[in-house]
Design a protein around this motif. Sequence first.
Motif, PDB file in Angstrom:
ATOM      1  N   ALA A  29       0.749  -1.216   0.011  1.00 42.22           N
ATOM      2  CA  ALA A  29       0.039   0.039  -0.020  1.00 42.22           C
ATOM      3  C   ALA A  29       0.840   1.375  -0.093  1.00 42.22           C
ATOM      4  N   ARG A  30       2.070   1.053   0.353  1.00 45.49           N
ATOM      5  CA  ARG A  30       2.897   2.192   0.469  1.00 45.49           C
ATOM      6  C   ARG A  30       3.748   2.715  -0.808  1.00 45.49           C
ATOM      7  N   SER A  31       3.707   1.723  -1.813  1.00 42.82           N
ATOM      8  CA  SER A  31       4.559   1.920  -2.864  1.00 42.82           C
ATOM      9  C   SER A  31       4.277   3.178  -3.767  1.00 42.82           C
ATOM     10  N   GLY A  32       2.829   3.527  -3.735  1.00 41.49           N
ATOM     11  CA  GLY A  32       2.273   4.775  -4.656  1.00 41.49           C
ATOM     12  C   GLY A  32       2.385   4.476  -5.966  1.00 41.49           C
ATOM     13  N   GLU A  33       2.503   3.456  -6.510  1.00 36.26           N
ATOM     14  CA  GLU A  33       2.633   3.262  -7.934  1.00 36.26           C
ATOM     15  C   GLU A  33       1.930   2.183  -8.471  1.00 36.26           C
ATOM     16  N   PRO A 105      13.345   9.600  -6.216  1.00 33.37           N
ATOM     17  CA  PRO A 105      12.238   9.624  -5.276  1.00 33.37           C
ATOM     18  C   PRO A 105      11.185   8.541  -5.487  1.00 33.37           C
ATOM     19  N   THR A 106      10.936   7.952  -6.817  1.00 32.20           N
ATOM     20  CA  THR A 106       9.975   7.020  -7.398  1.00 32.20           C
ATOM     21  C   THR A 106      10.631   6.050  -8.329  1.00 32.20           C
ATOM     22  N   LEU A 107       9.995   5.022  -8.646  1.00 36.97           N
ATOM     23  CA  LEU A 107      10.592   4.018  -9.325  1.00 36.97           C
ATOM     24  C   LEU A 107      10.629   4.547 -10.973  1.00 36.97           C
ATOM     25  N   LYS A 113      15.447   7.747 -15.485  1.00 32.94           N
ATOM     26  CA  LYS A 113      16.657   8.342 -15.291  1.00 32.94           C
ATOM     27  C   LYS A 113      16.742   9.901 -15.206  1.00 32.94           C
ATOM     28  N   LYS A 114      15.413  10.160 -14.437  1.00 35.16           N
ATOM     29  CA  LYS A 114      15.223  11.839 -14.269  1.00 35.16           C
ATOM     30  C   LYS A 114      16.308  12.154 -13.375  1.00 35.16           C
ATOM     31  N   SER A 145      16.322   4.222   3.067  1.00 37.77           N
ATOM     32  CA  SER A 145      15.760   5.384   3.166  1.00 37.77           C
ATOM     33  C   SER A 145      14.490   5.927   2.122  1.00 37.77           C
ATOM     34  N   GLN A 146      13.900   4.889   1.517  1.00 36.23           N
ATOM     35  CA  GLN A 146      12.793   5.181   0.637  1.00 36.23           C
ATOM     36  C   GLN A 146      12.815   5.636  -0.813  1.00 36.23           C
ATOM     37  N   PHE A 147      14.347   5.750  -1.189  1.00 34.39           N
ATOM     38  CA  PHE A 147      14.540   5.960  -2.528  1.00 34.39           C
ATOM     39  C   PHE A 147      14.808   4.660  -3.093  1.00 34.39           C
ATOM     40  N   TRP A 148      14.644   5.053  -4.543  1.00 30.92           N
ATOM     41  CA  TRP A 148      14.815   3.866  -5.630  1.00 30.92           C
ATOM     42  C   TRP A 148      16.170   4.177  -6.221  1.00 30.92           C
ATOM     43  N   MET A 149      17.086   2.923  -6.169  1.00 33.89           N
ATOM     44  CA  MET A 149      18.412   2.854  -6.978  1.00 33.89           C
ATOM     45  C   MET A 149      18.280   1.925  -7.994  1.00 33.89           C
TER      46      MET A 149
END
Length: 389
Positions: A29-33, A105-107, A113-114, A145-149
């Motif tokens: 529920a937290r992915s937001g995507e 910040p998002t997938l 690659k923004k 840290s909730q970032f996507w890499m």
Amino acid sequence: MKKKAIAVIFFALWAGVLVSQPARAAEDARSGENIRPDIQYGFWDWQCLDSFLEPPVEKVPPRKAMQITPSPGSPVAPWKQPDPALASLPFHYLEVIDQRVPLYPTLDAAVAKKKPSRHLIPGFTYVSFDNQVLVKGKWYYRISSQFWMPGGEAAYLGTLPTFQGLVFEETPGADFGWVLVEVESQSSPGGGVSSSTGKIYQRYDVVWVLEKGSQGGVDYLRVGEGEWIPADYVGSVTLQNGPPQGVEGDRWIDINLEQQTLAVYDQGELAFATLVSTGVEGNWTRPGTFQIETKKGTELMRGSFAADLSDYYYLEDVPWTMYFDQMRALHGTYWHDSFGRPHSRGCVNLSPGDAHWLFDWAEEGDWVHVHDPSGETPVDPELYHPGGA
């Protein structure tokens, strides 16, 4: 101090705790995507932990039972193996290759690659992740840290240390220790090949320390009837008859820098013992008598002592951390299995299972006695920085 080997690595600062259990992507529920057809999802359901007592994600197979073959005159072994479940960690880790990795910040931003939100500084870096997603043949990870890499610059850390020490019902009748490297015993100190017994001891086997001897400038330990091995091949626990100077009460943690061992005393009796990794030369673990100041279930440790950040480290979700001397802490270690040898920047590294046992036992205010019987660790406070992982 007799150096049993030296390597470099590790620790210092803070983080929050979010843990994962396997689940379907739609449950996240937290992915937001939105679920997209071009993506293979590997999500885990989110769960906040108040403690580390939840069932672990991965079951760690128990190590072989560490038993000592009774020898004439050997004491009874009043110990048992800790619960193997203590060695399980509810995290998945990545070792990040030494370069400037972008974090998004998002997938969708990561895939496109923004402009990244920030970068991971090159250094000794491990991150934990809760979601993994495959997009057109490329992996992406959502880290602590909730970032996507992007995953191209990271390697999955699939094997974690499983070594565990020993839990004691009472103080044994003799010193003991763990074998650090494979070695064949000899029938006499320094006897060479001609005195080989044919008995091979493996790393982490437990042995009694029944007698000490020396031959040709090399120290030896008698570990059984007619069996001797070089002392440098063993991390030994020297039993204490009472609390050391400066410790009030009959409950304390004893850390032997020369032997790279840790022993826990409760009501004056040995309760637990294991191998550890303390600070390497120049980043020593400081001798002295301290008290546990803060306990944290997990910790983000990061820092550098060099102006050019050449020794920078960044370690997410370091488990079961107990600070006792500025930034020096007792904590679980997932990035190496070198217990019994110095391997840190000042902290006391324990295996995950040992750190978990100690975290459950310890209370803030408990005493920590750090000492070096060899006298080779400096005591001048000017030689010590605040400490690190």
